[in-house]
Design a protein around this motif. Structure first.
Motif, PDB file in Angstrom:
ATOM      1  N   ALA A   1       0.706  -1.331  -0.008  1.00  0.00           N
ATOM      2  CA  ALA A   1      -0.199   0.182  -0.068  1.00  0.00           C
ATOM      3  C   ALA A   1       0.782   1.095   0.017  1.00  0.00           C
ATOM      4  N   PHE A   2       2.014   1.183   0.862  1.00  0.00           N
ATOM      5  CA  PHE A   2       2.971   2.355   0.944  1.00  0.00           C
ATOM      6  C   PHE A   2       3.445   2.607  -0.627  1.00  0.00           C
ATOM      7  N   LEU A   3       3.934   1.696  -1.190  1.00  0.00           N
ATOM      8  CA  LEU A   3       4.601   1.856  -2.350  1.00  0.00           C
ATOM      9  C   LEU A   3       3.551   2.166  -3.466  1.00  0.00           C
ATOM     10  N   GLU A   4       2.256   1.742  -3.411  1.00  0.00           N
ATOM     11  CA  GLU A   4       1.269   2.123  -4.492  1.00  0.00           C
ATOM     12  C   GLU A   4       0.889   3.642  -4.091  1.00  0.00           C
ATOM     13  N   ASN A   5       0.702   4.092  -2.874  1.00  0.00           N
ATOM     14  CA  ASN A   5       0.449   5.494  -2.510  1.00  0.00           C
ATOM     15  C   ASN A   5       1.654   6.413  -2.911  1.00  0.00           C
ATOM     16  N   LYS A   6       2.759   5.967  -2.922  1.00  0.00           N
ATOM     17  CA  LYS A   6       4.031   6.682  -3.052  1.00  0.00           C
ATOM     18  C   LYS A   6       4.106   7.120  -4.580  1.00  0.00           C
ATOM     19  N   GLU A   7       3.836   5.799  -5.357  1.00  0.00           N
ATOM     20  CA  GLU A   7       3.663   6.010  -6.956  1.00  0.00           C
ATOM     21  C   GLU A   7       2.384   7.009  -7.270  1.00  0.00           C
TER      22      GLU A   7
ATOM     23  N   MET B   1       0.811   9.417  -5.328  1.00  0.00           N
ATOM     24  CA  MET B   1       0.673  10.677  -4.853  1.00  0.00           C
ATOM     25  C   MET B   1       2.014  11.589  -5.238  1.00  0.00           C
ATOM     26  N   GLY B   2       3.030  10.918  -5.739  1.00  0.00           N
ATOM     27  CA  GLY B   2       4.513  11.566  -5.993  1.00  0.00           C
ATOM     28  C   GLY B   2       5.315  12.102  -5.083  1.00  0.00           C
ATOM     29  N   PRO B   3       6.273  12.987  -5.442  1.00  0.00           N
ATOM     30  CA  PRO B   3       7.432  13.208  -4.482  1.00  0.00           C
ATOM     31  C   PRO B   3       6.860  14.480  -3.592  1.00  0.00           C
ATOM     32  N   THR B   4       5.930  15.012  -3.699  1.00  0.00           N
ATOM     33  CA  THR B   4       5.199  16.124  -2.757  1.00  0.00           C
ATOM     34  C   THR B   4       4.309  15.576  -1.736  1.00  0.00           C
ATOM     35  N   TRP B   5       4.299  14.248  -1.786  1.00  0.00           N
ATOM     36  CA  TRP B   5       3.341  13.580  -0.627  1.00  0.00           C
ATOM     37  C   TRP B   5       4.200  13.473   0.521  1.00  0.00           C
ATOM     38  N   TYR B   6       3.687  14.000   1.553  1.00  0.00           N
ATOM     39  CA  TYR B   6       4.417  14.273   2.881  1.00  0.00           C
ATOM     40  C   TYR B   6       5.195  12.752   3.190  1.00  0.00           C
ATOM     41  N   TYR B   7       4.618  11.763   3.166  1.00  0.00           N
ATOM     42  CA  TYR B   7       5.107  10.528   3.456  1.00  0.00           C
ATOM     43  C   TYR B   7       6.082   9.794   2.384  1.00  0.00           C
ATOM     44  N   TYR B   8       6.324  10.624   1.344  1.00  0.00           N
ATOM     45  CA  TYR B   8       7.164  10.107   0.216  1.00  0.00           C
ATOM     46  C   TYR B   8       8.381   9.422   0.762  1.00  0.00           C
ATOM     47  N   ASP B   9       9.249  10.324   1.442  1.00  0.00           N
ATOM     48  CA  ASP B   9      10.459   9.790   1.801  1.00  0.00           C
ATOM     49  C   ASP B   9      10.599   9.672   3.413  1.00  0.00           C
ATOM     50  N   LYS B  10       9.403   9.300   3.920  1.00  0.00           N
ATOM     51  CA  LYS B  10       9.330   9.093   5.680  1.00  0.00           C
ATOM     52  C   LYS B  10       9.002   7.723   5.988  1.00  0.00           C
ATOM     53  N   LYS B  11       9.510   7.178   6.949  1.00  0.00           N
ATOM     54  CA  LYS B  11       9.104   6.018   7.473  1.00  0.00           C
ATOM     55  C   LYS B  11       8.687   6.051   8.892  1.00  0.00           C
ATOM     56  N   ILE B  12       7.410   5.844   9.359  1.00  0.00           N
ATOM     57  CA  ILE B  12       6.885   5.920  10.617  1.00  0.00           C
ATOM     58  C   ILE B  12       7.132   4.588  11.304  1.00  0.00           C
ATOM     59  N   ILE B  13       7.539   4.849  12.494  1.00  0.00           N
ATOM     60  CA  ILE B  13       8.230   3.782  13.128  1.00  0.00           C
ATOM     61  C   ILE B  13       7.229   3.650  14.362  1.00  0.00           C
ATOM     62  N   TYR B  14       6.741   2.217  14.713  1.00  0.00           N
ATOM     63  CA  TYR B  14       5.967   2.030  15.667  1.00  0.00           C
ATOM     64  C   TYR B  14       6.857   1.013  16.763  1.00  0.00           C
ATOM     65  N   ASN B  15       7.266   1.573  17.649  1.00  0.00           N
ATOM     66  CA  ASN B  15       7.813   0.786  18.746  1.00  0.00           C
ATOM     67  C   ASN B  15       6.774   0.475  19.871  1.00  0.00           C
ATOM     68  N   VAL B  16       6.614  -0.457  20.599  1.00  0.00           N
ATOM     69  CA  VAL B  16       5.688  -0.799  21.884  1.00  0.00           C
ATOM     70  C   VAL B  16       6.517  -0.921  22.895  1.00  0.00           C
ATOM     71  N   ASN B  17       5.838  -0.662  24.208  1.00  0.00           N
ATOM     72  CA  ASN B  17       6.641  -0.841  25.559  1.00  0.00           C
ATOM     73  C   ASN B  17       6.302  -2.278  25.826  1.00  0.00           C
ATOM     74  N   ALA B  18       6.646  -2.572  27.294  1.00  0.00           N
ATOM     75  CA  ALA B  18       6.385  -3.964  27.612  1.00  0.00           C
ATOM     76  C   ALA B  18       4.750  -4.152  27.894  1.00  0.00           C
ATOM     77  N   PHE B  19       4.025  -3.473  27.842  1.00  0.00           N
ATOM     78  CA  PHE B  19       2.448  -3.533  27.687  1.00  0.00           C
ATOM     79  C   PHE B  19       1.801  -3.703  26.495  1.00  0.00           C
ATOM     80  N   GLY B  20       2.901  -3.359  25.439  1.00  0.00           N
ATOM     81  CA  GLY B  20       2.224  -3.530  24.121  1.00  0.00           C
ATOM     82  C   GLY B  20       1.364  -2.282  23.622  1.00  0.00           C
ATOM     83  N   HIS B  21       1.798  -1.098  24.258  1.00  0.00           N
ATOM     84  CA  HIS B  21       1.225   0.440  24.036  1.00  0.00           C
ATOM     85  C   HIS B  21       2.699   1.174  23.136  1.00  0.00           C
ATOM     86  N   ARG B  22       2.147   1.901  22.203  1.00  0.00           N
ATOM     87  CA  ARG B  22       3.140   2.568  21.289  1.00  0.00           C
ATOM     88  C   ARG B  22       3.612   3.835  22.436  1.00  0.00           C
TER      89      ARG B  22
END
Length: 158
Positions: A30-36, A38-59
């Motif tokens: 889905a990310f690659l499809e959206n990247k193509e 939306m093009g290079p002006t898309w906010y997420y074009y060159d960003k990676k959202i990282i999801y880390n969770v703690n010991a309770f499974g919460h971000r």
């Protein structure tokens, strides 16, 4: 991403704790499809959202990093967890900075009010120091948790 009970809290499975780049309906295709699309002006074009969770499974940060003398709780589904957002752009982090207090974000994407209630009850039965306030982002009343015969957790909307 799978869900589990971690120290009695409901959250993301903690075996997926570090540097997860996709959550919920997000995935690499889905990310690659959206990247193509939306093009290079898309906010997420060159960003990676990282999801880390703690010991309770919460971000969220680990509990020992939370100021239990001056904190509030945010609880809800993907809007609270911040699916598709960097951590500092979630409403809990914006409030944390505006108020000068610690926030604990218990949002778990895809879940319902039953999980919100469960996690709040677990919080109050686990920690003696109460938050200054709680922000609850209620979900659709028809969304609920179900565990199948194999122990796999699903969320249904009726």
């Amino acid at each position: 991403m799978t869900y589990s009970f971690n120290n009695n809290f409901f959250g993301r499975n903690i075996k997926h704790r570090k540097n997860l780049f996709y959550q919920g309906n997000d995935n690499a295709i889905a990310f690659l499809e959206n990247k193509e699309k939306m093009g290079p002006t898309w906010y997420y074009y060159d960003k990676k959202i990282i999801y880390n969770v703690n010991a309770f499974g919460h971000r969220e940060k680990e509990i020992d990093q939370l100021n239990l003398d001056n904190y509030f709780i945010c609880v809800g589904c993907s809007n609270t967890e911040g699916i598709g957002l960097e951590e500092d752009k979630r409403y809990s982090d914006v409030l944390e900075n505006l108020l000068g207090m610690d926030a604990y974000n218990m949002g778990v994407g895809g879940t319902g009010n039953d999980v919100i209630f469960h996690n709040l009850v677990t919080w109050f039965s686990t920690f003696n120091k109460k938050p200054k306030f709680i922000v609850i982002q209620w979900t659709d009343i028809h969304r609920f948790y179900v565990e199948d015969r194999k122990g796999i957790i699903h969320f249904h909307t009726i």
